[in-house]
Enzyme design. Structure first.
Site, short mmCIF file in Angstrom:
data_model
loop_
_atom_site.label_atom_id
_atom_site.label_comp_id
_atom_site.label_asym_id
_atom_site.label_seq_id
_atom_site.Cartn_x
_atom_site.Cartn_y
_atom_site.Cartn_z
N HIS A 1 -3.73 -9.24 2.53
CA HIS A 1 -5.18 -9.40 2.54
C HIS A 1 -5.56 -10.53 3.48
O HIS A 1 -4.87 -11.55 3.52
CB HIS A 1 -5.69 -9.73 1.14
CG HIS A 1 -5.69 -8.55 0.22
ND1 HIS A 1 -5.85 -8.66 -1.14
CD2 HIS A 1 -5.57 -7.22 0.48
CE1 HIS A 1 -5.82 -7.46 -1.69
NE2 HIS A 1 -5.65 -6.56 -0.73
N ARG B 1 0.83 -1.19 0.00
CA ARG B 1 0.00 0.00 0.00
C ARG B 1 0.87 1.26 0.00
O ARG B 1 1.88 1.31 0.71
CB ARG B 1 -0.93 0.01 1.21
CG ARG B 1 -1.99 -1.09 1.16
CD ARG B 1 -2.96 -1.00 2.32
NE ARG B 1 -4.00 -2.01 2.21
CZ ARG B 1 -3.92 -3.23 2.73
NH1 ARG B 1 -2.83 -3.59 3.41
NH2 ARG B 1 -4.90 -4.11 2.57
N HIS C 1 -1.51 3.08 -5.94
CA HIS C 1 -2.23 1.93 -5.39
C HIS C 1 -2.49 0.88 -6.47
O HIS C 1 -2.61 -0.31 -6.18
CB HIS C 1 -3.55 2.39 -4.77
CG HIS C 1 -4.14 1.41 -3.81
ND1 HIS C 1 -4.78 0.26 -4.22
CD2 HIS C 1 -4.18 1.39 -2.46
CE1 HIS C 1 -5.20 -0.41 -3.16
NE2 HIS C 1 -4.85 0.26 -2.07
N ARG D 1 -0.74 -2.59 -6.94
CA ARG D 1 -1.18 -3.78 -6.22
C ARG D 1 -2.02 -4.66 -7.14
O ARG D 1 -1.84 -5.89 -7.18
CB ARG D 1 -1.96 -3.38 -4.97
CG ARG D 1 -1.07 -2.76 -3.91
CD ARG D 1 -1.87 -2.14 -2.77
NE ARG D 1 -2.66 -3.07 -2.01
CZ ARG D 1 -2.19 -3.90 -1.09
NH1 ARG D 1 -0.89 -3.95 -0.85
NH2 ARG D 1 -3.01 -4.70 -0.42
N TYR E 1 -7.94 -19.15 11.93
CA TYR E 1 -7.37 -20.49 11.89
C TYR E 1 -6.26 -20.67 10.87
O TYR E 1 -5.45 -21.58 10.98
CB TYR E 1 -8.49 -21.50 11.61
CG TYR E 1 -9.53 -21.54 12.69
CD1 TYR E 1 -9.19 -21.89 13.99
CD2 TYR E 1 -10.85 -21.20 12.43
CE1 TYR E 1 -10.13 -21.91 14.99
CE2 TYR E 1 -11.81 -21.22 13.43
CZ TYR E 1 -11.45 -21.58 14.71
OH TYR E 1 -12.38 -21.60 15.70
N LYS F 1 -8.47 -3.11 11.74
CA LYS F 1 -9.11 -2.57 12.93
C LYS F 1 -8.08 -2.34 14.02
O LYS F 1 -6.99 -2.90 14.01
CB LYS F 1 -10.21 -3.52 13.41
CG LYS F 1 -11.37 -3.63 12.42
CD LYS F 1 -12.49 -4.50 12.96
CE LYS F 1 -13.66 -4.55 11.97
NZ LYS F 1 -14.76 -5.39 12.48
#
Length: 446
Positions: free
Chosen positions: A375, A252, A348, A351, A385, A281
């Protein structure tokens, strides 16, 4: 002798009540009592029944709350109960309302909402929310009482202003933020849910705009032309290095421009990006694992060449302003300089370029490419997991990708392979360029 239900404690009885090994109560009548704690505290409590359950309401501690005050509060609570109102729920609602004046403004409620939520937000997201409100909302309805803001006023003063400027995505995001502020007012009893003018996502004629992806080049021949243009870029050495580095790592742009030398191990050809600098987050930023970016020989060569100019610590690609990283528009501006508009290519967009061509032309699995892009898994609970990093595969992929870009840049090139990827001694270094242009002295002085 048994106490009468109407018996009231005397002050002397309360004073003489001594703490015991276990809590005990002194009844004051009407289910009001003093709870004597083992540590000596004496607390006013009242048991009452509501909706089939027994509840206990606190009226403070004695002697801070006197007998007269406790009995007055008890009488008021019993009157609410007689009217079918839960006294404790009423108290909670009153406390919420007390946080705001009767004429609480939109701005006051918005700032209270932000103060309550910001612990769960990243610094960047907090700044984005505050700037959005300051620019698009506060000037028009910030000083208005939130209880008096009508839907027509909100639409006319806020939504249509953004919509008429043609910034539909901004209008949509402003509506979402305003909805959160009005919901906070509902939760605090300032307005009713039906009085929230932002609750309807279609209010003001704002629709969710179609998704617009960043412009990216995925045609190998066109990409080769771009790479040759990048190699011939004549801007400042720091910007030139960044422009060459971006397509090699395809991370990024914000991650690249804020990269610091302390995160790089050039001997191991590794860039360790702390979780705090990654998109995600707040919980992930605070406690998530770092993102590991293996570096190709070409990427390491660019960094080694730049190291004497901007190393050994701080930002790899600093701004001319001391202590700041390169601005977020620098790479896109450099692309415009070499002739690529925002509809053709963006920082960007590299990417998408890498993601597409590495799979189509180099044959790498989707999972390997997605991990390199940082990602998350698209499966339910995938990130919880699936801890695979595919690091060895990504190291090979990074080198294969850099070599592929070299081949594309070399095709039909007048000068053969790009200077930045020539062996040391056959190219002009960033330091030599900076010394010639005077940038080294400027950067060092900062």
């Amino acid at each position: 002798m048994a106490r009468s239900p109407l018996h009231q404690l005397t002050r002397l009885e309360i004073v003489n009540a001594k703490p015991a090994a276990k809590p005990y109560t002194l009844s004051d009548g009407g289910r009001l009592y003093v709870l004597v704690k083992p540590e000596g505290a004496k607390l006013w409590r009242w048991n009452y029944d509501f909706a089939g359950k027994t509840r206990t309401m606190a009226f403070g501690s004695w002697p801070e709350v006197s007998e007269k005050e406790a009995r007055a509060a008890h009488a008021a609570a019993r009157e609410l109960l007689r009217q079918g109102i839960d006294p404790m729920q009423k108290r909670r609602e009153d406390k919420r309302r007390a946080r705001f004046s009767a004429n609480a403004t939109f701005e006051a409620v918005a700032k209270a909402w932000i103060a309550e939520q910001k612990a769960h937000w990243s610094a960047d997201y907090l700044d984005k929310i505050e700037r959005r409100l300051a620019k698009n909302v506060y000037p028009w309805i910030g000083k208005r009482s939130i209880a008096e803001i009508t839907t027509p006023e909100y639409v006319e003063q806020v939504i249509r202003r953004a919509r008429d400027r043609g910034v539909l995505d901004t209008a949509r995001r402003v509506r979402e933020t305003c909805n959160c502020v009005f919901r906070h007012a509902v939760e605090n009893g300032l307005i009713k849910s039906s009085e929230n003018p932002a609750i309807d996502p279609k209010v003001g004629g704002v629709r969710t705009p179609p998704v617009q992806h960043y412009a990216a080049i995925t045609d190998p021949e066109v990409l080769g032309q771009l790479m040759r243009a990048i190699h011939s870029y004549k801007g400042t050495p720091i910007v030139r290095a960044a422009l060459q580095f971006v397509p090699l790592v395809f991370q990024r742009p914000g991650q690249i421009r804020t990269a610091r030398w302390e995160q790089f191990d050039l001997d191991k050809a590794l860039w360790t990006c702390p979780a705090a600098m990654m998109k995600g987050k707040l919980a992930r930023k605070k406690g998530g694992p770092p993102h590991l970016v293996p570096l190709s020989r070409q990427a390491v060569s660019i960094l080694r060449d730049l190291y004497p100019l901007t190393g050994p610590e701080g930002y790899v690609f600093p701004s001319r302003k001391a202590g700041l990283p390169m601005s977020d528009g620098t790479i896109n501006a450099a692309l415009r300089t070499i002739g690529y508009s925002g509809h053709e290519m963006t920082g960007h967009g590299f990417r998408a370029t890498g993601r597409t061509l590495i799979r189509e032309r180099l044959g790498y699995d989707k999972e390997v490419v997605e991990r390199h892009l940082a990602h998350g898994s698209d499966e339910e609970l995938g990130d919880a997991y699936d801890r695979a990093q595919f690091f060895d595969q990504r190291r090979r992929m990074s080198q294969d990708w850099a070599d592929y870009l070299d081949r594309l840049a070399g095709d039909n090139s007048q000068d053969g392979i790009a200077q930045s990827y020539m062996p040391a001694g056959e190219r002009t270094s960033f330091v030599e360029e900076a010394t010639t242009s005077g940038e080294l002295e400027s950067t060092t002085a900062q």
